[in-house]
Design a protein around this motif. Structure first.
Motif, PDB file in Angstrom:
ATOM      1  N   LEU A  11       0.820  -1.208   0.000  1.00 54.71           N
ATOM      2  CA  LEU A  11       0.000   0.000   0.000  1.00 54.71           C
ATOM      3  C   LEU A  11       0.850   1.253   0.000  1.00 54.71           C
ATOM      4  CD1 LEU A  11      -2.695  -1.061   2.614  1.00 54.71           C
ATOM      5  CD2 LEU A  11      -2.560  -1.590   0.171  1.00 54.71           C
ATOM      6  N   VAL A  12       1.855   1.292   0.869  1.00 54.68           N
ATOM      7  CA  VAL A  12       2.675   2.483   0.965  1.00 54.68           C
ATOM      8  C   VAL A  12       3.532   2.666  -0.277  1.00 54.68           C
ATOM      9  CG1 VAL A  12       4.464   3.629   2.302  1.00 54.68           C
ATOM     10  CG2 VAL A  12       2.692   2.323   3.453  1.00 54.68           C
ATOM     11  N   PHE A  13       4.056   1.559  -0.800  1.00 49.75           N
ATOM     12  CA  PHE A  13       4.878   1.664  -2.005  1.00 49.75           C
ATOM     13  C   PHE A  13       4.043   2.174  -3.178  1.00 49.75           C
ATOM     14  CE2 PHE A  13       7.794   0.031  -5.317  1.00 49.75           C
ATOM     15  CZ  PHE A  13       8.950   0.586  -4.817  1.00 49.75           C
ATOM     16  N   ALA A  14       2.784   1.750  -3.264  1.00 51.58           N
ATOM     17  CA  ALA A  14       1.888   2.247  -4.304  1.00 51.58           C
ATOM     18  C   ALA A  14       1.640   3.729  -4.142  1.00 51.58           C
ATOM     19  CB  ALA A  14       0.567   1.477  -4.274  1.00 51.58           C
ATOM     20  N   LEU A  15       1.504   4.181  -2.901  1.00 52.12           N
ATOM     21  CA  LEU A  15       1.314   5.607  -2.662  1.00 52.12           C
ATOM     22  C   LEU A  15       2.496   6.409  -3.184  1.00 52.12           C
ATOM     23  CD1 LEU A  15      -0.097   8.021  -1.310  1.00 52.12           C
ATOM     24  CD2 LEU A  15       1.196   7.488   0.750  1.00 52.12           C
ATOM     25  N   ALA A  16       3.699   5.961  -2.881  1.00 53.08           N
ATOM     26  CA  ALA A  16       4.882   6.689  -3.326  1.00 53.08           C
ATOM     27  C   ALA A  16       4.969   6.735  -4.835  1.00 53.08           C
ATOM     28  CB  ALA A  16       6.134   6.026  -2.747  1.00 53.08           C
ATOM     29  N   ALA A  17       4.741   5.600  -5.499  1.00 51.48           N
ATOM     30  CA  ALA A  17       4.869   5.551  -6.953  1.00 51.48           C
ATOM     31  C   ALA A  17       3.796   6.377  -7.629  1.00 51.48           C
ATOM     32  CB  ALA A  17       4.786   4.104  -7.426  1.00 51.48           C
ATOM     33  N   THR A  18       2.542   6.289  -7.149  1.00 54.96           N
ATOM     34  CA  THR A  18       1.462   7.023  -7.801  1.00 54.96           C
ATOM     35  C   THR A  18       1.633   8.512  -7.610  1.00 54.96           C
ATOM     36  OG1 THR A  18      -0.014   5.171  -7.461  1.00 54.96           O
ATOM     37  CG2 THR A  18      -1.035   7.277  -7.925  1.00 54.96           C
ATOM     38  N   GLY A  19       1.955   8.945  -6.402  1.00 52.49           N
ATOM     39  CA  GLY A  19       2.148  10.361  -6.164  1.00 52.49           C
ATOM     40  C   GLY A  19       3.296  10.916  -6.980  1.00 52.49           C
ATOM     41  N   PHE A  20       4.309  10.075  -7.222  1.00 50.94           N
ATOM     42  CA  PHE A  20       5.479  10.523  -7.967  1.00 50.94           C
ATOM     43  C   PHE A  20       5.154  10.771  -9.430  1.00 50.94           C
ATOM     44  CE2 PHE A  20       9.417   9.285 -10.303  1.00 50.94           C
ATOM     45  CZ  PHE A  20      10.188  10.349  -9.896  1.00 50.94           C
ATOM     46  N   THR A  21       4.254   9.973 -10.004  1.00 48.85           N
ATOM     47  CA  THR A  21       3.981  10.100 -11.427  1.00 48.85           C
ATOM     48  C   THR A  21       2.931  11.151 -11.720  1.00 48.85           C
ATOM     49  OG1 THR A  21       2.381   8.296 -11.256  1.00 48.85           O
ATOM     50  CG2 THR A  21       4.609   7.730 -11.937  1.00 48.85           C
ATOM     51  N   GLN A  22       2.183  11.608 -10.731  1.00 48.75           N
ATOM     52  CA  GLN A  22       1.180  12.628 -10.984  1.00 48.75           C
ATOM     53  C   GLN A  22       1.869  13.936 -11.333  1.00 48.75           C
ATOM     54  OE1 GLN A  22      -1.267  12.667  -7.496  1.00 48.75           O
ATOM     55  NE2 GLN A  22      -2.612  11.071  -8.261  1.00 48.75           N
ATOM     56  N   ILE A  23       1.305  14.662 -12.290  1.00 47.63           N
ATOM     57  CA  ILE A  23       1.886  15.915 -12.751  1.00 47.63           C
ATOM     58  C   ILE A  23       0.827  16.997 -12.669  1.00 47.63           C
ATOM     59  CG2 ILE A  23       2.973  17.104 -14.670  1.00 47.63           C
ATOM     60  CD1 ILE A  23       3.875  14.399 -15.709  1.00 47.63           C
ATOM     61  N   SER A  24       1.201  18.152 -12.151  1.00 45.62           N
ATOM     62  CA  SER A  24       0.305  19.304 -12.157  1.00 45.62           C
ATOM     63  C   SER A  24       0.524  20.064 -13.462  1.00 45.62           C
ATOM     64  CB  SER A  24       0.604  20.217 -10.965  1.00 45.62           C
ATOM     65  OG  SER A  24      -0.066  21.442 -11.122  1.00 45.62           O
ATOM     66  N   PHE A  25      -0.572  20.403 -14.133  1.00 49.26           N
ATOM     67  CA  PHE A  25      -0.468  21.135 -15.397  1.00 49.26           C
ATOM     68  C   PHE A  25      -0.870  22.590 -15.213  1.00 49.26           C
ATOM     69  CE2 PHE A  25      -1.080  16.684 -16.710  1.00 49.26           C
ATOM     70  CZ  PHE A  25       0.085  16.524 -17.421  1.00 49.26           C
ATOM     71  N   ASP A  26      -0.488  23.167 -14.073  1.00 44.24           N
ATOM     72  CA  ASP A  26      -0.753  24.576 -13.797  1.00 44.24           C
ATOM     73  C   ASP A  26       0.412  25.400 -14.352  1.00 44.24           C
ATOM     74  OD1 ASP A  26      -1.894  26.883 -12.815  1.00 44.24           O
ATOM     75  OD2 ASP A  26      -1.071  26.637 -10.806  1.00 44.24           O
ATOM     76  N   PHE A  27       0.406  25.613 -15.678  1.00 43.92           N
ATOM     77  CA  PHE A  27       1.510  26.305 -16.338  1.00 43.92           C
ATOM     78  C   PHE A  27       1.374  27.814 -16.132  1.00 43.92           C
ATOM     79  CE2 PHE A  27       1.033  22.417 -18.995  1.00 43.92           C
ATOM     80  CZ  PHE A  27       2.251  21.852 -18.673  1.00 43.92           C
ATOM     81  N   THR A  28       2.048  28.321 -15.111  1.00 41.32           N
ATOM     82  CA  THR A  28       2.034  29.754 -14.852  1.00 41.32           C
ATOM     83  C   THR A  28       3.451  30.293 -14.937  1.00 41.32           C
ATOM     84  OG1 THR A  28       2.186  29.325 -12.486  1.00 41.32           O
ATOM     85  CG2 THR A  28      -0.015  29.630 -13.399  1.00 41.32           C
ATOM     86  N   GLY A  29       3.575  31.616 -14.860  1.00 39.10           N
ATOM     87  CA  GLY A  29       4.870  32.247 -14.991  1.00 39.10           C
ATOM     88  C   GLY A  29       5.653  32.265 -13.692  1.00 39.10           C
ATOM     89  N   SER A  30       6.751  33.007 -13.703  1.00 40.66           N
ATOM     90  CA  SER A  30       7.679  33.026 -12.577  1.00 40.66           C
ATOM     91  C   SER A  30       7.724  34.419 -11.960  1.00 40.66           C
ATOM     92  CB  SER A  30       9.072  32.605 -13.047  1.00 40.66           C
ATOM     93  OG  SER A  30       9.551  33.511 -14.040  1.00 40.66           O
ATOM     94  N   ASP A  47       7.202  43.291 -16.132  1.00 38.61           N
ATOM     95  CA  ASP A  47       8.538  43.231 -15.540  1.00 38.61           C
ATOM     96  C   ASP A  47       9.376  42.169 -16.240  1.00 38.61           C
ATOM     97  OD1 ASP A  47       7.667  40.801 -14.566  1.00 38.61           O
ATOM     98  OD2 ASP A  47       7.701  41.369 -12.452  1.00 38.61           O
ATOM     99  N   ILE A  48      10.503  41.786 -15.641  1.00 40.26           N
ATOM    100  CA  ILE A  48      11.440  40.869 -16.269  1.00 40.26           C
ATOM    101  C   ILE A  48      10.821  39.502 -16.547  1.00 40.26           C
ATOM    102  CG2 ILE A  48      12.318  40.091 -14.024  1.00 40.26           C
ATOM    103  CD1 ILE A  48      14.430  40.541 -17.213  1.00 40.26           C
ATOM    104  N   THR A  49       9.756  39.124 -15.804  1.00 39.98           N
ATOM    105  CA  THR A  49       9.115  37.815 -15.973  1.00 39.98           C
ATOM    106  C   THR A  49       7.962  37.856 -16.976  1.00 39.98           C
ATOM    107  OG1 THR A  49       7.465  38.143 -14.212  1.00 39.98           O
ATOM    108  CG2 THR A  49       9.633  37.332 -13.559  1.00 39.98           C
ATOM    109  N   GLY A  50       7.731  38.990 -17.611  1.00 42.17           N
ATOM    110  CA  GLY A  50       6.573  39.148 -18.491  1.00 42.17           C
ATOM    111  C   GLY A  50       6.482  38.113 -19.595  1.00 42.17           C
ATOM    112  N   GLY A  51       7.610  37.669 -20.121  1.00 47.42           N
ATOM    113  CA  GLY A  51       7.593  36.686 -21.194  1.00 47.42           C
ATOM    114  C   GLY A  51       7.006  35.358 -20.784  1.00 47.42           C
ATOM    115  N   THR A  52       7.026  35.029 -19.480  1.00 45.29           N
ATOM    116  CA  THR A  52       6.463  33.769 -18.998  1.00 45.29           C
ATOM    117  C   THR A  52       4.978  33.885 -18.673  1.00 45.29           C
ATOM    118  OG1 THR A  52       7.010  34.200 -16.667  1.00 45.29           O
ATOM    119  CG2 THR A  52       8.705  33.164 -18.041  1.00 45.29           C
TER     120      THR A  52
END
Length: 461
Positions: A11-30, A47-52
């Motif tokens: 159970l715990v090993f599955a938690l680690a592997a699944t959480g590791f492969t999940q990706i957030s697609f919140d593509f925001t700037g810096s 400002d300097i981050t405007g391009g992102t």
């Protein structure tokens, strides 16, 4: 002999592997300035981050600028997997972004070009868990006491190299475009040790102490290429920005190593100890058209308010997993995996107050605060234990932020703090483990609280 032991620990090993492969697609700037305003920066982007954020905002810069962002992440919270609880701890710090921009002329028309290498999002997890329990084996009367410990450390750091360019179309309207090259990586290490006392030997009447040590090492590389277009209208008191991200394919390639060692009565069990290498696990995510709108309004001479809204149509988008590859014919076979993703509508808002101190040491001190509502593409999954059929509901995170700056004529320093809150429900569907179970539903509840600190240096030349 070790089937029940494997079940108790998987159970715990599955938690680690699944959480590791999940990706957030919140593509925001810096940038710390934008973070301090809750990420409401599409309609500002000056400002300097405007391009992102919105490359259409680049045109306002009249000279070269260099920017460096440095940040630290302190994840907290806990996850419950069945009866087991994992608590997050640890911290991570790194360079969040490097940016450079400069004006240039092409056939007499002025453009502003920028290059930025920045982190899309960052997460770090270090957890330790221990579980002591007693239960009865199926169809047996012998009670089994076992002790389970897990140590896990994982770091996600997808990044983007953003090449942007902006120019003015008219007195108040500007246009920009950026090429987004997605890079970065993730690493994870999970060690699980399970010790079971009075464990029966199914081939004899004796019982003894059994142990299993599983060490998992994972590395992930991200890749992809996308295009972003932006428009911006700049009025006397307000600005309006629009960005459109073209559909593109985001790839995640994982190499895994799993080392397993089993002992019974202090003796190694070679037939149940092995090393597994799983290389080149490729997953392709076909990301949809994304667009966002931002508004900034000058409430007073010193106070600005901003609001962003972004829509991402993830529904119906499945992932593709590579299942085979023919090197001689240069062909690959993929299998579609249903993601059950939901469409998301993100809202961010923030304000900035320019405090003119009248002091030569700190002549201008911007003060900022913001809030963001960030729905998650992958929904909550609530489990009906009676029929083991999942039901889905929307999942969302919240981000609270604040920040300030120290601005001089040629140097700007910006600082930001943010607290991200996310509660999730899901489950694991474990298959037949030799215990007469066709389906083993394991509920998972995660309560994440991440603290983020960042500072951005901007130099004007």
């Amino acid at each position: 002999m070790m089937r029940s032991l494997v079940r108790s620990a998987i159970l715990v090993f599955a938690l680690a592997a699944t959480g590791f492969t999940q990706i957030s697609f919140d593509f925001t700037g810096s940038g710390a300035r934008a973070r301090g305003m809750g990420g409401a920066f599409i309609g500002v982007s000056d400002d300097i981050t405007g391009g992102t954020w919105n490359p259409a905002g680049l045109w306002v810069h009249e000279g070269p600028k260099f920017g460096l962002d440095y940040g630290a992440l302190l994840p907290r919270g806990e996850s419950e997997v069945g009866a087991l609880t994992q608590s997050q701890s640890g911290s991570w710090n790194s360079v969040g972004a490097l940016s450079f921009l400069a004006p240039l002329r092409i056939r007499g028309h002025q453009f502003v070009a920028s290059v930025s290498y920045s982190s899309l999002f960052e997460d770090f997890s270090a957890a330790y868990a221990r579980r002591d329990d007693t239960y009865e084996l199926p169809d047996m009367l012998t009670p089994e006491a076992y002790y389970l410990t897990v140590e896990q450390e994982a770091h996600w750091d997808p990044r983007a190299l953003v090449l942007g360019m902006g120019t003015r179309l008219s007195e108040k309207v500007s246009f920009g475009v950026s090429a987004d090259i997605y890079l970065g990586s993730a690493v994870a290490r999970t060690e699980r040790i399970t010790i079971a006392e009075n464990f029966p030997d199914f081939d004899s009447p004796q019982t003894a102490t059994a142990s299993q040590r599983v060490l998992g090492l994972d590395t992930v590389k991200y890749s992809g290429f996308g295009l972003t277009g932006g428009l911006k209208y700049t009025g006397e008191k307000y600005g309006v920005g629009l960005i459109v991200r073209a559909p593109f394919t985001f790839k995640s390639e994982t190499d895994s190593k799993i080392f397993t060692n089993v002992k019974y009565a202090g003796l190694d069990q070679p037939d149940q100890s092995d090393t597994t290498f799983v290389d080149d696990q490729l997953v392709k995510y076909d990301l949809p058209l994304m667009f966002g709108v931002g508004v900034s309004y000058q409430l007073t001479e010193r106070l600005m308010w901003a609001l962003d809204a972004e829509y991402r149509g993830f529904e119906g988008r499945d992932a593709e997993v590579r299942v085979s590859r023919n090197l001689s014919e240069d062909t690959e076979t993929y299998e579609k995996v249903e993601t059950e993703w939901r469409n998301v509508f993100t809202v961010r808002t923030g304000a900035e107050y320019m405090w003119e101190t009248g002091k030569s040491a700190f002549p201008l001190v911007p003060l900022r605060a913001g809030f963001a509502y960030v729905p998650i593409p992958s929904p909550d999954i609530a489990l009906d234990a009676m029929d083991a059929e999942p039901t889905y509901s929307s999942a969302a995170g919240y981000r609270f932020s604040a920040g300030f700056g120290l601005w001089w004529e040629q140097i700007n320093l910006d600082f930001a703090y943010s607290l991200s809150v996310l509660d999730r429900e899901s489950y694991f569907a474990l298959g037949d483990l030799g215990l007469n179970e066709d389906f083993v539903p394991v509920p998972v509840e995660a309560r994440d609280r991440s603290h983020s600190l960042s500072v951005t240096f901007t130099g004007h030349f």
